[in-house]
Design a protein around this motif. Sequence first.
Motif, PDB file in Angstrom:
ATOM      1  N   TYR A  63       0.840  -1.203   0.000  1.00 23.08           N
ATOM      2  CA  TYR A  63       0.000   0.000   0.000  1.00 23.08           C
ATOM      3  C   TYR A  63       0.875   1.254   0.000  1.00 23.08           C
ATOM      4  CZ  TYR A  63      -4.308  -2.608   1.008  1.00 23.08           C
ATOM      5  OH  TYR A  63      -5.399  -3.435   0.931  1.00 23.08           O
ATOM      6  N   ASN A  64       1.902   1.267   0.833  1.00 22.84           N
ATOM      7  CA  ASN A  64       2.783   2.439   0.900  1.00 22.84           C
ATOM      8  C   ASN A  64       3.554   2.628  -0.393  1.00 22.84           C
ATOM      9  OD1 ASN A  64       2.088   3.302   3.446  1.00 22.84           O
ATOM     10  ND2 ASN A  64       3.717   2.179   4.487  1.00 22.84           N
ATOM     11  N   LEU A  65       3.998   1.528  -1.008  1.00 21.18           N
ATOM     12  CA  LEU A  65       4.722   1.623  -2.276  1.00 21.18           C
ATOM     13  C   LEU A  65       3.850   2.275  -3.352  1.00 21.18           C
ATOM     14  CD1 LEU A  65       6.944  -1.127  -3.794  1.00 21.18           C
ATOM     15  CD2 LEU A  65       5.228  -0.079  -5.233  1.00 21.18           C
ATOM     16  N   ILE A  66       2.597   1.846  -3.436  1.00 18.26           N
ATOM     17  CA  ILE A  66       1.679   2.426  -4.425  1.00 18.26           C
ATOM     18  C   ILE A  66       1.412   3.891  -4.104  1.00 18.26           C
ATOM     19  CG2 ILE A  66      -0.669   2.303  -5.325  1.00 18.26           C
ATOM     20  CD1 ILE A  66      -0.582  -0.717  -4.769  1.00 18.26           C
ATOM     21  N   ARG A  67       1.185   4.187  -2.846  1.00 24.70           N
ATOM     22  CA  ARG A  67       0.820   5.555  -2.458  1.00 24.70           C
ATOM     23  C   ARG A  67       1.949   6.542  -2.722  1.00 24.70           C
ATOM     24  NH1 ARG A  67       1.105   8.179   2.446  1.00 24.70           N
ATOM     25  NH2 ARG A  67       1.946   6.292   3.385  1.00 24.70           N
ATOM     26  N   PHE A  68       3.184   6.166  -2.387  1.00 26.73           N
ATOM     27  CA  PHE A  68       4.320   7.070  -2.612  1.00 26.73           C
ATOM     28  C   PHE A  68       4.570   7.295  -4.105  1.00 26.73           C
ATOM     29  CE2 PHE A  68       6.113   5.538   1.673  1.00 26.73           C
ATOM     30  CZ  PHE A  68       5.417   6.533   2.329  1.00 26.73           C
ATOM     31  N   ALA A  69       4.399   6.236  -4.916  1.00 25.85           N
ATOM     32  CA  ALA A  69       4.691   6.351  -6.349  1.00 25.85           C
ATOM     33  C   ALA A  69       3.611   7.136  -7.090  1.00 25.85           C
ATOM     34  CB  ALA A  69       4.847   4.957  -6.954  1.00 25.85           C
ATOM     35  N   ILE A  70       2.353   6.944  -6.734  1.00 28.92           N
ATOM     36  CA  ILE A  70       1.259   7.549  -7.487  1.00 28.92           C
ATOM     37  C   ILE A  70       0.984   8.982  -7.045  1.00 28.92           C
ATOM     38  CG2 ILE A  70      -1.188   7.340  -8.049  1.00 28.92           C
ATOM     39  CD1 ILE A  70       0.661   5.290  -9.383  1.00 28.92           C
ATOM     40  N   ASN A  71       1.092   9.279  -5.768  1.00 35.74           N
ATOM     41  CA  ASN A  71       0.766  10.621  -5.282  1.00 35.74           C
ATOM     42  C   ASN A  71       1.690  11.702  -5.835  1.00 35.74           C
ATOM     43  OD1 ASN A  71      -1.406   9.716  -3.852  1.00 35.74           O
ATOM     44  ND2 ASN A  71      -0.429   9.781  -1.859  1.00 35.74           N
ATOM     45  N   LYS A  72       2.853  11.307  -6.364  1.00 33.73           N
ATOM     46  CA  LYS A  72       3.747  12.295  -6.967  1.00 33.73           C
ATOM     47  C   LYS A  72       3.148  12.892  -8.238  1.00 33.73           C
ATOM     48  CE  LYS A  72       7.923   9.973  -5.279  1.00 33.73           C
ATOM     49  NZ  LYS A  72       9.167   9.250  -5.673  1.00 33.73           N
ATOM     50  N   HIS A  73       2.277  12.140  -8.907  1.00 26.73           N
ATOM     51  CA  HIS A  73       1.699  12.591 -10.175  1.00 26.73           C
ATOM     52  C   HIS A  73       0.326  13.234  -9.996  1.00 26.73           C
ATOM     53  CE1 HIS A  73       4.754  10.494 -12.606  1.00 26.73           C
ATOM     54  NE2 HIS A  73       4.684   9.556 -11.678  1.00 26.73           N
ATOM     55  N   GLU A 121      -2.050  12.314 -19.314  1.00 28.95           N
ATOM     56  CA  GLU A 121      -1.982  11.308 -20.362  1.00 28.95           C
ATOM     57  C   GLU A 121      -1.326  10.037 -19.838  1.00 28.95           C
ATOM     58  OE1 GLU A 121      -3.337  11.555 -23.287  1.00 28.95           O
ATOM     59  OE2 GLU A 121      -3.972  13.644 -23.032  1.00 28.95           O
ATOM     60  N   LEU A 122      -1.596   8.928 -20.519  1.00 31.54           N
ATOM     61  CA  LEU A 122      -1.016   7.649 -20.116  1.00 31.54           C
ATOM     62  C   LEU A 122       0.498   7.645 -20.294  1.00 31.54           C
ATOM     63  CD1 LEU A 122      -1.404   4.750 -19.147  1.00 31.54           C
ATOM     64  CD2 LEU A 122      -1.849   4.076 -21.509  1.00 31.54           C
ATOM     65  N   LEU A 123       1.015   8.374 -21.286  1.00 26.99           N
ATOM     66  CA  LEU A 123       2.463   8.427 -21.500  1.00 26.99           C
ATOM     67  C   LEU A 123       3.190   9.018 -20.300  1.00 26.99           C
ATOM     68  CD1 LEU A 123       2.610   9.591 -25.234  1.00 26.99           C
ATOM     69  CD2 LEU A 123       3.049   7.303 -24.330  1.00 26.99           C
ATOM     70  N   ASP A 124       2.535   9.925 -19.577  1.00 24.16           N
ATOM     71  CA  ASP A 124       3.160  10.516 -18.392  1.00 24.16           C
ATOM     72  C   ASP A 124       3.203   9.547 -17.222  1.00 24.16           C
ATOM     73  OD1 ASP A 124       3.285  12.835 -19.913  1.00 24.16           O
ATOM     74  OD2 ASP A 124       1.348  13.552 -19.173  1.00 24.16           O
ATOM     75  N   LEU A 125       2.310   8.545 -17.232  1.00 19.08           N
ATOM     76  CA  LEU A 125       2.203   7.622 -16.103  1.00 19.08           C
ATOM     77  C   LEU A 125       2.719   6.227 -16.406  1.00 19.08           C
ATOM     78  CD1 LEU A 125      -1.452   8.487 -15.069  1.00 19.08           C
ATOM     79  CD2 LEU A 125       0.576   9.093 -13.783  1.00 19.08           C
ATOM     80  N   GLU A 126       2.988   5.950 -17.676  1.00 21.06           N
ATOM     81  CA  GLU A 126       3.277   4.569 -18.073  1.00 21.06           C
ATOM     82  C   GLU A 126       4.480   3.997 -17.339  1.00 21.06           C
ATOM     83  OE1 GLU A 126       3.533   1.932 -22.185  1.00 21.06           O
ATOM     84  OE2 GLU A 126       3.735   4.108 -22.247  1.00 21.06           O
ATOM     85  N   LYS A 127       5.536   4.757 -17.217  1.00 24.46           N
ATOM     86  CA  LYS A 127       6.755   4.256 -16.559  1.00 24.46           C
ATOM     87  C   LYS A 127       6.487   3.950 -15.086  1.00 24.46           C
ATOM     88  CE  LYS A 127      11.653   5.316 -15.871  1.00 24.46           C
ATOM     89  NZ  LYS A 127      12.733   6.307 -16.109  1.00 24.46           N
ATOM     90  N   THR A 128       5.799   4.858 -14.400  1.00 21.00           N
ATOM     91  CA  THR A 128       5.505   4.652 -12.978  1.00 21.00           C
ATOM     92  C   THR A 128       4.563   3.472 -12.771  1.00 21.00           C
ATOM     93  OG1 THR A 128       5.786   7.013 -12.569  1.00 21.00           O
ATOM     94  CG2 THR A 128       4.614   5.747 -10.903  1.00 21.00           C
TER      95      THR A 128
END
Length: 247
Positions: A107-117, A173-180
Motif C-alpha cells: 500500500y505504501n509503495l503504491i501511495r508514494f509512487a502515485i501521489n507524486k503525479h 496522459e497515459l504516457l506521463d504515467l506509463e513508466k511509474t
Amino acid sequence: MNCLVKNLCRKHLLLLTKWSEVTQVATYMKLKMPEKEEDLELPVNRLRSKLSQFDKVPQNPIPSAKPPTMSKMLDHMRGPEMVNNKLIYGQFGIQALTGGRLRFEHYNLIRFAINKHIQEGKTYGVWRVNQPWQAVSKKGAGKQMGQGKSDIDHYVYPLKAGHIIFEIGGRIELLDLEKTLKVVSQKMPFKARIVTPQILEDDVRQEAILKEKNINPFTYEYCLKNNYNGVKIYYSPYDLYYLNKEK
C-alpha cells in the motif's frame, strides 16, 4: 518514330511541371482530437484527490480483548473477481492477473509512487481495495511446531484475479504515467498489468470470439458436467463454479 518519342517527352514534361506547381498540404481531418479539459469529470464528493493512507492494524472493536487469529481462507484468492473488475472512472488503473495478498508495505509503495503525479483539482487517485484485515500468524525463529496457534505477525488484504487495485486519471496522459505504473505493477506480489477501458473491452471481445470459433465439443464445462473418466470424484465445487477461470 522520332515524332512519337518527342510527343511522349513533351507530355511527361507537362505532367512534371503541373505536379511541381501543386503544393502538398497536411490535413487534420482524420486525426482524433484530444478531449478538452472542461469535458473531463473529476470524482465528486471526495475530501482529497490523493491516495489515502490505511491503518497497518485494523481497529479492534474491544480494545481490551486480544485480536482474533484467522485461518488461511484461500477461497478469498481463488477464482475470478466478479465485482471490482471494471474501471469506474474510465481512465487508467492496475489490475491483478492472479490471486494474491497485499501487505501494508505494498500500500505504501503504491501511495508514494502515485501521489507524486497527482495535482489537486487536476488529477485524482482512487483506491479500489480496502485496508488489510486478514490476520496472518507466524511462529518465531527457533520455536518448535505445535503448542497451539501462533501470534499474529501482520495483516493482509486478499484479492482475486481481475481485481482493480487502484485508479488514476484526470487531466493527464497515459504516457506521463506509463513508466511509474509499470514499475508499480512489477513490484506487486502477484502478476499485474496496466489497464485502460480499451484493454478491458478487447479482452471481452477476444473471449467471445474464442468461444464462438471453438469447434471442440469437449470443453472444460462439458467434461465436468458429464463426468468424463470419472472426474467427478476429483474436482471440487469451486471447479464447477469457476470452470477453470481462476488464472
